[in-house]
Design an enzyme around this catalytic site. Structure first.
Site, PDB file in Angstrom:
ATOM      1  N   LYS A   1      20.612 115.477  42.208  1.00 28.24           N
ATOM      2  CA  LYS A   1      20.391 114.206  42.933  1.00 28.24           C
ATOM      3  C   LYS A   1      21.740 113.558  43.238  1.00 28.24           C
ATOM      4  O   LYS A   1      22.022 113.186  44.377  1.00 28.24           O
ATOM      5  CB  LYS A   1      19.555 113.262  42.085  1.00 28.24           C
ATOM      6  CG  LYS A   1      19.575 111.809  42.553  1.00 28.24           C
ATOM      7  CD  LYS A   1      18.668 110.910  41.743  1.00 28.24           C
ATOM      8  CE  LYS A   1      19.285 110.338  40.524  1.00 28.24           C
ATOM      9  NZ  LYS A   1      20.148 109.159  40.727  1.00 28.24           N
ATOM     10  N   ASN A   2      22.594 113.475  42.229  1.00 26.91           N
ATOM     11  CA  ASN A   2      23.827 112.686  42.397  1.00 26.91           C
ATOM     12  C   ASN A   2      24.922 113.416  43.156  1.00 26.91           C
ATOM     13  O   ASN A   2      25.940 112.823  43.487  1.00 26.91           O
ATOM     14  CB  ASN A   2      24.328 112.196  41.032  1.00 26.91           C
ATOM     15  CG  ASN A   2      23.408 111.111  40.478  1.00 26.91           C
ATOM     16  OD1 ASN A   2      22.525 110.612  41.194  1.00 26.91           O
ATOM     17  ND2 ASN A   2      23.567 110.774  39.219  1.00 26.91           N
TER      18      ASN A   2
ATOM     19  N   CYS B   1      20.824  95.874  38.744  1.00 25.51           N
ATOM     20  CA  CYS B   1      19.664  96.755  38.538  1.00 25.51           C
ATOM     21  C   CYS B   1      19.334  96.682  37.059  1.00 25.51           C
ATOM     22  O   CYS B   1      20.014  96.029  36.280  1.00 25.51           O
ATOM     23  CB  CYS B   1      19.953  98.165  39.020  1.00 25.51           C
ATOM     24  SG  CYS B   1      20.736  99.205  37.813  1.00 25.51           S
TER      25      CYS B   1
ATOM     26  N   ARG C   1      26.457  96.256  37.851  1.00 30.28           N
ATOM     27  CA  ARG C   1      26.872  97.332  38.775  1.00 30.28           C
ATOM     28  C   ARG C   1      27.465  96.773  40.069  1.00 30.28           C
ATOM     29  O   ARG C   1      26.990  97.001  41.165  1.00 30.28           O
ATOM     30  CB  ARG C   1      25.693  98.256  39.043  1.00 30.28           C
ATOM     31  CG  ARG C   1      25.195  98.871  37.751  1.00 30.28           C
ATOM     32  CD  ARG C   1      24.077  99.837  37.930  1.00 30.28           C
ATOM     33  NE  ARG C   1      24.564 101.071  38.548  1.00 30.28           N
ATOM     34  CZ  ARG C   1      23.729 102.063  38.878  1.00 30.28           C
ATOM     35  NH1 ARG C   1      22.441 101.924  38.669  1.00 30.28           N
ATOM     36  NH2 ARG C   1      24.193 103.162  39.443  1.00 30.28           N
TER      37      ARG C   1
ATOM     38  N   ASP D   1      24.223 109.133  31.457  1.00 29.89           N
ATOM     39  CA  ASP D   1      22.895 109.502  31.984  1.00 29.89           C
ATOM     40  C   ASP D   1      22.113 110.390  31.034  1.00 29.89           C
ATOM     41  O   ASP D   1      20.947 110.680  31.297  1.00 29.89           O
ATOM     42  CB  ASP D   1      23.027 110.223  33.327  1.00 29.89           C
ATOM     43  CG  ASP D   1      23.481 109.280  34.411  1.00 29.89           C
ATOM     44  OD1 ASP D   1      23.817 109.758  35.500  1.00 29.89           O
ATOM     45  OD2 ASP D   1      23.527 108.064  34.163  1.00 29.89           O
TER      46      ASP D   1
ATOM     47  N   ARG E   1      12.181 109.255  40.691  1.00 30.06           N
ATOM     48  CA  ARG E   1      13.404 109.025  41.461  1.00 30.06           C
ATOM     49  C   ARG E   1      14.401 110.141  41.229  1.00 30.06           C
ATOM     50  O   ARG E   1      15.195 110.468  42.113  1.00 30.06           O
ATOM     51  CB  ARG E   1      14.057 107.697  41.025  1.00 30.06           C
ATOM     52  CG  ARG E   1      13.253 106.476  41.354  1.00 30.06           C
ATOM     53  CD  ARG E   1      14.063 105.235  41.104  1.00 30.06           C
ATOM     54  NE  ARG E   1      15.346 105.323  41.812  1.00 30.06           N
ATOM     55  CZ  ARG E   1      16.253 104.351  41.800  1.00 30.06           C
ATOM     56  NH1 ARG E   1      16.031 103.246  41.118  1.00 30.06           N
ATOM     57  NH2 ARG E   1      17.381 104.472  42.459  1.00 30.06           N
TER      58      ARG E   1
HETATM   59  C1  EPZ Z   1      26.894 106.887  39.334  1.00 30.22           C
HETATM   60  O1  EPZ Z   1      26.585 105.515  39.505  1.00 30.22           O
HETATM   61  C2  EPZ Z   1      25.568 107.597  39.156  1.00 30.22           C
HETATM   62  N1  EPZ Z   1      24.767 107.446  40.371  1.00 30.22           N
HETATM   63  C3  EPZ Z   1      24.825 107.021  37.943  1.00 30.22           C
HETATM   64  O2  EPZ Z   1      23.632 107.774  37.763  1.00 30.22           O
HETATM   65  C4  EPZ Z   1      25.709 107.197  36.711  1.00 30.22           C
HETATM   66  O3  EPZ Z   1      25.070 106.598  35.602  1.00 30.22           O
HETATM   67  C5  EPZ Z   1      27.072 106.535  36.941  1.00 30.22           C
HETATM   68  O4  EPZ Z   1      27.680 107.078  38.144  1.00 30.22           O
HETATM   69  C6  EPZ Z   1      28.033 106.770  35.787  1.00 30.22           C
HETATM   70  O5  EPZ Z   1      28.209 108.131  35.583  1.00 30.22           O
HETATM   71  C7  EPZ Z   1      25.058 108.223  41.447  1.00 30.22           C
HETATM   72  O6  EPZ Z   1      25.968 109.034  41.427  1.00 30.22           O
HETATM   73  C8  EPZ Z   1      24.207 108.022  42.651  1.00 30.22           C
HETATM   74  P1  EPZ Z   1      30.024 103.881  38.455  1.00 30.22           P
HETATM   75  P2  EPZ Z   1      27.748 104.496  39.968  1.00 30.22           P
HETATM   76  O7  EPZ Z   1      30.499 103.201  39.683  1.00 30.22           O
HETATM   77  O8  EPZ Z   1      28.709 105.193  40.853  1.00 30.22           O
HETATM   78  C9  EPZ Z   1      31.494  99.655  36.945  1.00 30.22           C
HETATM   79  C10 EPZ Z   1      21.345 108.096  37.394  1.00 30.22           C
HETATM   80  O9  EPZ Z   1      20.682 107.875  36.373  1.00 30.22           O
HETATM   81  N2  EPZ Z   1      31.896  99.400  38.345  1.00 30.22           N
HETATM   82  O10 EPZ Z   1      30.727 105.125  38.007  1.00 30.22           O
HETATM   83  O11 EPZ Z   1      27.093 103.264  40.461  1.00 30.22           O
HETATM   84  C11 EPZ Z   1      29.988  99.745  36.788  1.00 30.22           C
HETATM   85  O12 EPZ Z   1      29.442  98.452  36.621  1.00 30.22           O
HETATM   86  C12 EPZ Z   1      22.375 107.083  37.865  1.00 30.22           C
HETATM   87  O13 EPZ Z   1      21.288 109.144  38.089  1.00 30.22           O
HETATM   88  C13 EPZ Z   1      32.572  98.222  38.645  1.00 30.22           C
HETATM   89  O14 EPZ Z   1      32.816  97.379  37.780  1.00 30.22           O
HETATM   90  O15 EPZ Z   1      28.469 104.189  38.595  1.00 30.22           O
HETATM   91  C14 EPZ Z   1      29.842 100.596  35.553  1.00 30.22           C
HETATM   92  O16 EPZ Z   1      29.984  99.761  34.421  1.00 30.22           O
HETATM   93  C15 EPZ Z   1      22.313 105.806  37.036  1.00 30.22           C
HETATM   94  N3  EPZ Z   1      32.949  97.997  39.934  1.00 30.22           N
HETATM   95  C16 EPZ Z   1      31.053 101.526  35.610  1.00 30.22           C
HETATM   96  O17 EPZ Z   1      31.953 100.944  36.563  1.00 30.22           O
HETATM   97  C17 EPZ Z   1      32.706  98.906  40.947  1.00 30.22           C
HETATM   98  O18 EPZ Z   1      33.086  98.653  42.106  1.00 30.22           O
HETATM   99  C18 EPZ Z   1      30.738 102.936  36.101  1.00 30.22           C
HETATM  100  O19 EPZ Z   1      29.987 102.787  37.277  1.00 30.22           O
HETATM  101  C19 EPZ Z   1      32.018 100.099  40.615  1.00 30.22           C
HETATM  102  C20 EPZ Z   1      31.639 100.331  39.310  1.00 30.22           C
END
Ligand code: EPZ
Length: 420
Positions: A22-23, A116, A121, A304, A396
């Protein structure tokens, strides 16, 4: 709303094939916006999130079709580069259209994803990066409005590794003028898979999968034809299903190099895992050993899989400490596991899981994608019947999980239209 009904107690055994990731698929489909013409994606899982992104691209004017496991996206005509709130709120990964739209069309209007279930996020890193590439960013009425005649290469240092932030900016920089260097990047396999896809379109990206990614912008890109990589989180979930039931299972398609952090902890918990028959074979003890783990960006233990390994540890010999460092609210499965007899105490980002000899089946409520998977796993172990409600969360990110588990010997079925 459907529910999943499980009668636990059977060790899983046999062989199961992992579906496409998916990701990895979500950013790759978004990248199709960068080129005129029809891109082809092979081995695409049939998931709600993939359908949602397809609808979003269709809304913009792209043509999206599915033929079995192959998805075609023709982004020749994208009339309105806009991602409306009602679509983005159901799937925050919609923010991945922002980079491609600004890069190819010079403008984008994308709803802010909002929070969410698992955390705030924010997307500040995405927006900071686009500004450094020369985009004008306005936030108004809950939307991001981005404009740029032509993006220009820049050096961007992320405050923290962000998976979709790294992906969004790789896509934006692919058509920027000159060189972009991204530092402190996310190193997840899905980031490297996106770079492979972009390079197949004619982009010039090096270093993806490491913390420094270099992109030399080009003037135009061509459609891609790619095979989607296996879903490492589904693979880890299936390995955890074998672990919680003390089973012996081969997960076909699982790539060990994608799961370093998770495999290390499963082995520490007493599972024997070996590369076999084009995947991973896990032979698990009747009860796992307690193990402490902390979630971290790749190659650390993946957030995850935190809920899934925690479910296994509810029946471990001894007490385990689980620390969730990536998201601020990713313990919502805990109270439901406690209702099934687990002994878990949460204090902020730390959960202490004291292993119990048995779990008991109960009606439980799914709250988010990976929490719902952990409740299904607990049901596989629990005595009696477990009914997991609101499995639209599960749909999902998992393609027919109940069918895969049933094929491994689980007593599990989907109940259509169960009460909410
Ligand atoms: C990706 O989400 C994945 N989704 C998530 O999988 C996964 O949990 C996550 O990466 C971490 O590995 C997809 O790839 C579609 P991040 P993402 O930006 O990119 C903070 C699932 O279950 N952050 O790496 O949204 C954020 O709040 C989903 O399949 C900021 O502060 O995660 C978090 O604490 C859930 N500012 C941390 O970074 C930003 O601009 C990591 O988030 C962006 C992120």
């Amino acid at each position: 709303m459907d529910a999943i009904e499980i009668t636990g107690g059977r060790p899983l055994s046999g062989e199961v094939q992992v579906s496409g990731s998916k990701n990895a698929t979500l950013p790759q489909i978004a990248a199709a916006l960068l080129a005129p013409g029809r891109s082809t994606f092979r081995g695409v899982p049939d998931l709600a999130d993939i359908r949602t992104l397809g609808k979003l691209l269709g809304h913009m004017g792209a043509r999206v079709e599915r033929d079995g496991a192959t998805v075609y996206v023709d982004a020749d005509r994208v009339a309105n580069p806009e991602a409306p709130y009602e679509m983005v709120k159901t799937m925050r990964a919609s923010v991945l259209v922002l980079g491609p739209l600004v890069a190819r069309f010079g403008r984008a209007r994308v709803s802010l994803p909002g929070g969410c279930a698992i955390g705030a996020r924010p997307i500040d890193q995405h927006l900071k990066g686009l500004q450094l590439l020369g985009a004008k960013i306005d936030l108004a009425h809950g939307y991001v409005e981005a404009q740029a005649a032509r993006l220009r290469g820049a050096t961007i240092l992320f405050d923290l590794p962000t998976v979709t932030g790294t992906e969004n900016l790789m896509m934006a920089a692919a058509l920027a003028e000159g060189r972009t260097v991204l530092e402190n990047c996310a190193r997840e396999p899905e980031v490297a898979a996106l770079a492979d896809a972009l390079n197949a379109m004619g982009a010039r990206i090096q270093g993806a999968g490491s913390s420094v990614v270099t992109i030399d912008g080009v003037n135009s890109l061509r459609p891609m034809d790619i095979q989607v990589i296996p879903d490492r989180i589904e693979a880890g979930t299936l390995l955890a299903a074998a672990m919680i039931t003390g089973g012996d299972v081969v997960v076909r398609g699982a790539r060990p190099e994608d799961l370093d952090g998770a495999l290390a902890k499963m082995r520490e918990a007493g599972a024997r895992i070996s590369a076999e028959r084009g995947g991973l074979r896990i032979v698990a003890p009747e009860r796992p050993d307690a193990v402490d783990f902390i979630t971290a960006p790749f190659p650390g233990f993946p957030t995850d899989l935190q809920a899934q390994l925690m479910a296994c540890l509810t029946v471990a010999r001894g007490a385990s400490r689980v620390v969730e460092t990536v998201f601020e609210n990713r313990f919502m499965h805990v109270q439901e596991l406690v209702r099934m007899g687990a002994d878990i105490a949460v204090d902020g980002h730390t959960a202490v899981v004291r292993g119990v000899a048995r779990l008991s089946g109960a009606p439980v409520m799914a709250t988010d994608l990976r929490a719902s998977a952990s409740l299904v796993l607990a049901g596989l172990r629990a005595e009696g019947k477990t009914k997991v409600h609101r499995v639209y969360h599960l749909d999902r990110g998992y393609e027919s999980l109940e069918k895969k588990l049933a094929a491994l010997g689980a007593n599990v079925r989907r109940v259509k239209g169960a009460l909410a």
